[in-house]
Design a protein around this motif. Structure first.
Motif, short mmCIF file in Angstrom:
data_model
loop_
_atom_site.label_atom_id
_atom_site.label_comp_id
_atom_site.label_asym_id
_atom_site.label_seq_id
_atom_site.Cartn_x
_atom_site.Cartn_y
_atom_site.Cartn_z
N THR A 191 1.71 -3.42 10.33
CA THR A 191 2.14 -2.07 10.20
C THR A 191 2.09 -1.83 8.73
O THR A 191 2.82 -2.25 7.78
N TYR A 192 1.34 -0.53 8.37
CA TYR A 192 1.25 -0.12 7.07
C TYR A 192 1.68 1.23 7.03
O TYR A 192 1.89 1.93 7.94
N PRO A 193 1.94 1.68 5.78
CA PRO A 193 2.64 3.25 5.61
C PRO A 193 1.81 4.30 6.35
O PRO A 193 0.45 4.12 6.69
N VAL A 194 2.23 5.36 6.46
CA VAL A 194 1.73 6.58 7.47
C VAL A 194 0.47 6.67 6.81
O VAL A 194 0.11 6.86 5.42
N GLY A 195 -0.60 7.20 7.65
CA GLY A 195 -1.90 7.43 7.17
C GLY A 195 -2.92 6.44 6.66
O GLY A 195 -3.88 6.92 6.29
N CYS A 196 -2.43 5.27 6.60
CA CYS A 196 -3.60 4.11 5.85
C CYS A 196 -4.46 4.09 6.83
O CYS A 196 -4.41 4.06 8.15
N GLU A 250 -19.23 2.80 1.55
CA GLU A 250 -18.50 4.00 1.76
C GLU A 250 -18.00 4.74 0.24
O GLU A 250 -17.15 5.71 0.42
N ASN A 251 -18.47 4.10 -0.53
CA ASN A 251 -18.24 4.59 -2.16
C ASN A 251 -16.52 4.60 -2.17
O ASN A 251 -15.98 5.77 -2.86
N ILE A 252 -15.81 3.94 -1.44
CA ILE A 252 -14.31 3.92 -1.72
C ILE A 252 -13.89 3.34 -3.28
O ILE A 252 -14.50 2.42 -3.80
N VAL A 253 -13.06 4.36 -3.84
CA VAL A 253 -12.85 4.01 -5.31
C VAL A 253 -11.53 3.14 -5.34
O VAL A 253 -11.51 2.43 -6.42
N GLU A 254 -10.73 3.04 -4.44
CA GLU A 254 -9.60 2.01 -4.67
C GLU A 254 -9.06 1.71 -3.05
O GLU A 254 -9.10 2.40 -2.43
N ALA A 255 -8.61 0.41 -3.07
CA ALA A 255 -7.97 0.00 -1.82
C ALA A 255 -7.08 -1.00 -2.03
O ALA A 255 -6.99 -1.83 -3.18
N TRP A 256 -6.06 -1.06 -1.17
CA TRP A 256 -4.88 -1.97 -1.25
C TRP A 256 -5.21 -3.23 -0.31
O TRP A 256 -5.91 -3.04 0.96
N VAL A 257 -4.92 -4.45 -0.92
CA VAL A 257 -5.33 -5.71 -0.22
C VAL A 257 -4.15 -6.35 0.29
O VAL A 257 -3.30 -6.63 -0.65
N PRO A 302 0.91 -1.30 -0.04
CA PRO A 302 -0.08 0.06 -0.08
C PRO A 302 0.91 1.41 -0.12
O PRO A 302 1.76 1.28 0.38
N ILE A 303 0.29 2.35 -0.64
CA ILE A 303 0.88 3.54 -0.52
C ILE A 303 0.56 4.50 0.60
O ILE A 303 -0.60 3.97 1.23
N ALA A 304 1.13 5.48 1.08
CA ALA A 304 0.66 6.22 2.12
C ALA A 304 -0.53 6.80 2.10
O ALA A 304 -1.07 7.12 0.89
N GLY A 305 -1.33 6.69 3.25
CA GLY A 305 -2.94 7.36 3.17
C GLY A 305 -3.83 6.13 2.41
O GLY A 305 -5.03 6.78 2.25
N ALA A 306 -3.35 5.16 2.18
CA ALA A 306 -4.33 4.10 1.48
C ALA A 306 -5.37 3.72 2.45
O ALA A 306 -5.06 3.64 3.43
N VAL A 307 -6.63 3.21 1.66
CA VAL A 307 -7.63 2.34 2.54
C VAL A 307 -6.88 0.84 2.14
O VAL A 307 -6.67 0.49 1.06
#
Ligand code: TXA
Ligand code: MG
Length: 310
Positions: free
Chosen positions: A247-252, A280-287, A234-239
């Protein structure tokens, strides 16, 4: 609309469709004897007619009128895993089962669910066909709220609470002298080894040219939220659909499948989380698919990849 067991029984006997809890996922039930209700199951879900339905029974005797011959280990498997999240595909007496249910095949799929409400209902109504109670292609329903989200608040639902397995039954098919897993599910392939004396091969055929999967349902898109799912880090701030102990990047923002050591809880939460993405109409997420290639994790990984259209 929540209904009682008595109401569910009456509606089904009258030829209506109702949602029924099972230990895996909610099912959209019709009586095996009501052709119009069966047709309605296909149309309510938007299900292609080439995708056959599982026939749910409450007792082994309910199977006898349909089955032509049973393969090796059939009774041992039934004895060990029924009631429970195992579906067996067997050759049937064709006239005994409506063509729509078996999508014209000479086989049919049977399962004896373990949920007490489902079993009591089927004892009273006779065999019920039940696909998962979701719109075709969408994540399955593991609570009454999920069923109502797909079919509306007025749709009759027998409320059996949250499904405690959370993923569908494992489907076994006898092919070339051996049982194969044709859909991964709540029972891991390892579970069958002590009965069969071998590890059942998992059929991973995807349709290509003249080769077709043994399970017609595998042809179709499944379990998919609207969000685009990514399977890299995941990128920072991702869902992130991930685990509470990682632990995932900051803001996830982590939609938690629970502990990365507990596939049972991850299975229970899986479809609620995939549905939450849509709610929640989330358009992209990291699994986070950094999970073991064994046991129930294999089912979870398969569902997650398919949810992403892979
Ligand atoms: O846990 C479950 O199995 C749930 C609950 C409600 O019991 N039901 C469920 O049904 O998952 P559904 O319709 O969503 O999935 C049934 C799968 C489909 O992929 C279908 O192609 C396959 O079973 N199937 C049914 N009859 C078959 C047959 N004769 N041969 C091969 N596959 C079959
Ligand atoms: Mg389904």
């Amino acid at each position: 609309m929540r209904i009682t067991l008595e109401q569910a029984c009456e509606l089904l006997n009258h030829g209506d469709v109702v949602a029924v809890p099972t230990e895996t996922v909610y099912g959209l039930a019709a009586s095996l004897t009501k052709a119009e209700a069966i047709a309605q199951v296909f149309s309510l879900k938007g299900r292609p007619s080439n995708n056959p339905l599982i026939i749910h029974i409450a007792d082994a005797e309910q199977l006898l009128p349909f089955v032509k011959q049973v393969p090796d280990h059939f009774y041992e498997l039934a004895e060990a895993f029924w009631p429970g999240p195992m579906t067996l595909v067997v050759a049937i007496i064709e006239e005994a089962i409506p063509e729509a249910v078996r999508a014209g095949l000479q086989t049919a799929a049977f399962r004896m669910p373990a949920h007490p409400l489902a079993r009591e209902l089927i004892r009273r109504t006779g065999p019920l066909v039940m696909p998962s109670a979701n719109l075709s292609g969408k994540p399955s329903a593991t609570s009454p709220e999920h069923v109502e989200a797909d079919f509306g608040g007025d749709f009759p639902v027998l409320d059996g609470g949250q499904c405690h397995r959370g993923v569908e039954s494992t489907i076994l098919f006898f092919d070339g002298g051996r049982w194969k897993v044709i859909r991964l599910g709540a029972l891991e392939p390892e579970a069958f080894v002590s009965i069969l004396g071998y590890f059942p091969e998992v059929d991973r055929t995807v349709a290509s040219g003249d080769k077709q999967p043994l399970c017609p349902g595998q042809l179709h898109r499944h379990y998919a939220p609207k969000a685009k799912l990514h399977f890299d880090f995941p990128i920072a701030g991702a869902v992130v659909v991930g685990f509470e102990d990682r632990t995932y990047p900051v803001g996830c923002r982590v939609l938690s499948l629970g502990s990365s050591a507990d596939p049972v809880v991850a299975a229970q939460r899986l479809y609620a989380i995939l549905r939450q993405l849509d709610e929640e109409n989330i358009v992209e997420a990291w699994v986070d698919v950094n999970i073991p290639d064994e046991g129930l994790w294999v089912t979870l990984k398969e569902r997650l990849y398919r949810a992403g259209g892979m």
